[in-house]
Design an enzyme around this catalytic site. Structure first.
Site, short mmCIF file in Angstrom:
data_model
loop_
_atom_site.label_atom_id
_atom_site.label_comp_id
_atom_site.label_asym_id
_atom_site.label_seq_id
_atom_site.Cartn_x
_atom_site.Cartn_y
_atom_site.Cartn_z
N ARG A 102 0.88 -1.18 0.00
CA ARG A 102 0.00 0.00 0.00
C ARG A 102 0.91 1.21 0.00
O ARG A 102 1.68 1.42 0.94
CB ARG A 102 -0.90 0.00 1.23
CG ARG A 102 -1.53 1.36 1.48
CD ARG A 102 -2.62 1.35 2.51
NE ARG A 102 -3.82 0.71 1.99
CZ ARG A 102 -5.04 0.87 2.50
NH1 ARG A 102 -5.21 1.64 3.55
NH2 ARG A 102 -6.06 0.25 1.98
N HIS A 129 -7.50 0.85 -6.39
CA HIS A 129 -7.71 0.02 -5.20
C HIS A 129 -8.37 -1.29 -5.66
O HIS A 129 -9.53 -1.56 -5.37
CB HIS A 129 -8.60 0.78 -4.20
CG HIS A 129 -8.51 0.27 -2.80
ND1 HIS A 129 -7.76 -0.84 -2.43
CD2 HIS A 129 -9.11 0.71 -1.64
CE1 HIS A 129 -7.89 -1.05 -1.13
NE2 HIS A 129 -8.70 -0.12 -0.64
N GLN A 132 -10.12 -3.80 -3.12
CA GLN A 132 -11.40 -3.30 -2.63
C GLN A 132 -12.50 -3.52 -3.66
O GLN A 132 -13.61 -3.95 -3.33
CB GLN A 132 -11.28 -1.80 -2.32
CG GLN A 132 -12.57 -1.17 -1.82
CD GLN A 132 -12.97 -1.66 -0.44
OE1 GLN A 132 -12.16 -1.61 0.48
NE2 GLN A 132 -14.19 -2.15 -0.29
N ASP A 219 -17.06 7.48 -1.71
CA ASP A 219 -15.81 7.38 -0.96
C ASP A 219 -15.49 8.79 -0.45
O ASP A 219 -16.08 9.78 -0.90
CB ASP A 219 -14.69 6.83 -1.87
CG ASP A 219 -13.36 6.63 -1.15
OD1 ASP A 219 -13.35 6.49 0.08
OD2 ASP A 219 -12.31 6.62 -1.84
N CYS A 259 -16.25 1.87 0.80
CA CYS A 259 -15.06 1.06 1.14
C CYS A 259 -14.63 1.25 2.58
O CYS A 259 -13.94 0.39 3.13
CB CYS A 259 -13.93 1.39 0.18
SG CYS A 259 -13.29 3.08 0.32
N ARG A 287 -13.60 -8.31 1.80
CA ARG A 287 -12.17 -8.04 1.54
C ARG A 287 -11.36 -9.30 1.87
O ARG A 287 -10.47 -9.69 1.12
CB ARG A 287 -11.67 -6.88 2.44
CG ARG A 287 -12.22 -5.51 2.14
CD ARG A 287 -11.74 -4.99 0.80
NE ARG A 287 -10.29 -4.92 0.72
CZ ARG A 287 -9.52 -3.93 1.21
NH1 ARG A 287 -10.09 -2.90 1.81
NH2 ARG A 287 -8.20 -3.95 1.07
N1 NVA Z 1 -9.78 6.99 -1.37
C1 NVA Z 1 -9.40 6.57 -0.04
C2 NVA Z 1 -9.64 5.11 0.13
C3 NVA Z 1 -9.27 4.57 1.48
C4 NVA Z 1 -9.50 3.09 1.62
C5 NVA Z 1 -7.93 6.93 0.18
O1 NVA Z 1 -7.13 6.71 -0.73
O2 NVA Z 1 -7.61 7.43 1.25
N1 CP Z 2 -11.12 0.18 2.59
C1 CP Z 2 -9.84 0.08 3.00
O1 CP Z 2 -8.93 -0.18 2.22
O2 CP Z 2 -9.69 0.21 4.35
P1 CP Z 2 -8.29 0.42 5.13
O3 CP Z 2 -7.74 1.74 4.69
O4 CP Z 2 -8.68 0.38 6.57
O5 CP Z 2 -7.37 -0.71 4.75
#
Ligand code: NVA
Ligand code: CP
Length: 300
Positions: A102, A129, A132, A219, A259, A287
């Protein structure tokens, strides 16, 4: 499947195969049927951003598959001190059987896969993502019985979630409509992909995008790494809340997904969130199952 770097790399058939395996693994998990497909294998997990769901579901998932995980946070490892990704890739490949990462840049994930010799799974970048969205598609199919022909609508930022939903949704035969303000549209690479599909719609009108939708997804307006833009974004996204007025445009039996984490009163109202909590938390559970399927496909 060698890696899961982005859904753009997968065919619709490959996505469905992952979902089918995910359904099977979910069934086996619920019924206590052992499925040690990755016995003794190690998943390395790299986190340059925060996580709750991704962190826990991958670690629990690899354990349920008979393997184990090693977690590396960027801060506290040499990654955070600037060790080149091509070196990290070659080193970790000698210790672990697969890497989940990540991070910010999609290019870093692609470089990890190019320079390492083990499968790489994208656990979120600024661009996409994919894990997800596999879980999201799994959840839609679980509740609606099918994906093909359904209308998926995303309201909000042209971010990692919107990008993956456009690609994943269109590849499995859904029609996809997205509403975002000018200046917050998906990147050109995604629009270029979507332009070949008649069933894709991009608008700045949330009400128009939500019309007759079977699934409405949103989101956060400010993603990880964009915290300094928060005030500007809150202003730009005024009117982009998934609330009951917006849901009145969708089909009466439409489901809402998120998500998580969610900001109630911003991208989604408290009322709509709680009315759809059974979908949203099943989505979070999925997930685990979807990622187990991905790990079996790439590391098995
Ligand atoms: N769009 C959000 C998704 C988090 C799971 C981010 O990138 O922070
Ligand atoms: N939706 C998601 O990826 O959650 P986290 O940021 O908690 O991993």
């Amino acid at each position: 499947m060698k890696h899961l770097l982005k859904l753009l790399d997968m065919t619709g058939e490959e996505i469905i195969e992952v979902l089918n395996l995910a359904d099977q693994l979910k069934y086996e998990t619920k019924h206590g049927i052992e499925h040690h497909h990755l016995k003794g294998k190690c998943l390395g997990m790299i986190f340059a951003k925060s996580s709750t769901r991704t962190r826990v579901s991958f670690e629990v998932g690899i354990n349920q598959l008979g393997g184990y995980a090693v977690v590396l946070n960027s801060q506290g490892s040499q990654i955070g001190r600037g060790e080149p990704v091509q070196d990290t890739a070659r080193v970790l490949s000698r210790y672990v059987d697969g890497i989940m990462i990540r991070t910010f840049e999609q290019a870093e994930v692609e470089a990890l896969a190019a320079h390492g010799s083990v499968p790489v799974i994208n656990g979120l970048t600024d661009f996409c993502h994919p894990c997800q969205v596999l879980a999201d598609l799994m959840t839609v199919r679980e509740f609606k019985g099918a994906l093909e022909g359904l209308k998926l609508c995303f309201i909000g930022d042209g971010n990692n979630m919107m990008n993956s939903l456009i690609v994943g949704g269109l590849k499995v035969g859904m029609s996809v409509s997205v509403a975002c303000p000018e200046g917050y549209r998906p990147p050109q690479e995604i629009l270029d992909f979507a332009k070949d599909y008649d069933c894709f719609q991009l608008t700045d009108s949330p009400m128009e995008a939500a019309k007759d939708a079977d699934v409405v997804i949103t989101d956060v307006w400010t993603s990880m790494g964009q915290e300094e833009e928060r005030a500007k974004r809150e202003a730009a996204f005024t009117g982009y809340c998934v609330d009951s007025a917006l849901m009145a445009q969708a089909k009466p039996d439409a489901m809402v997904q998120h998500c998580l984490p969610a900001h109630r009163g911003e991208e989604i109202s408290e009322e709509v969130f709680e009315a759809n909590a059974h979908y949203i938390f099943e989505e979070a559970e999925n997930r685990l199952h979807a990622q187990k399927a991905v790990m079996v496909k790439v590391m098995g």
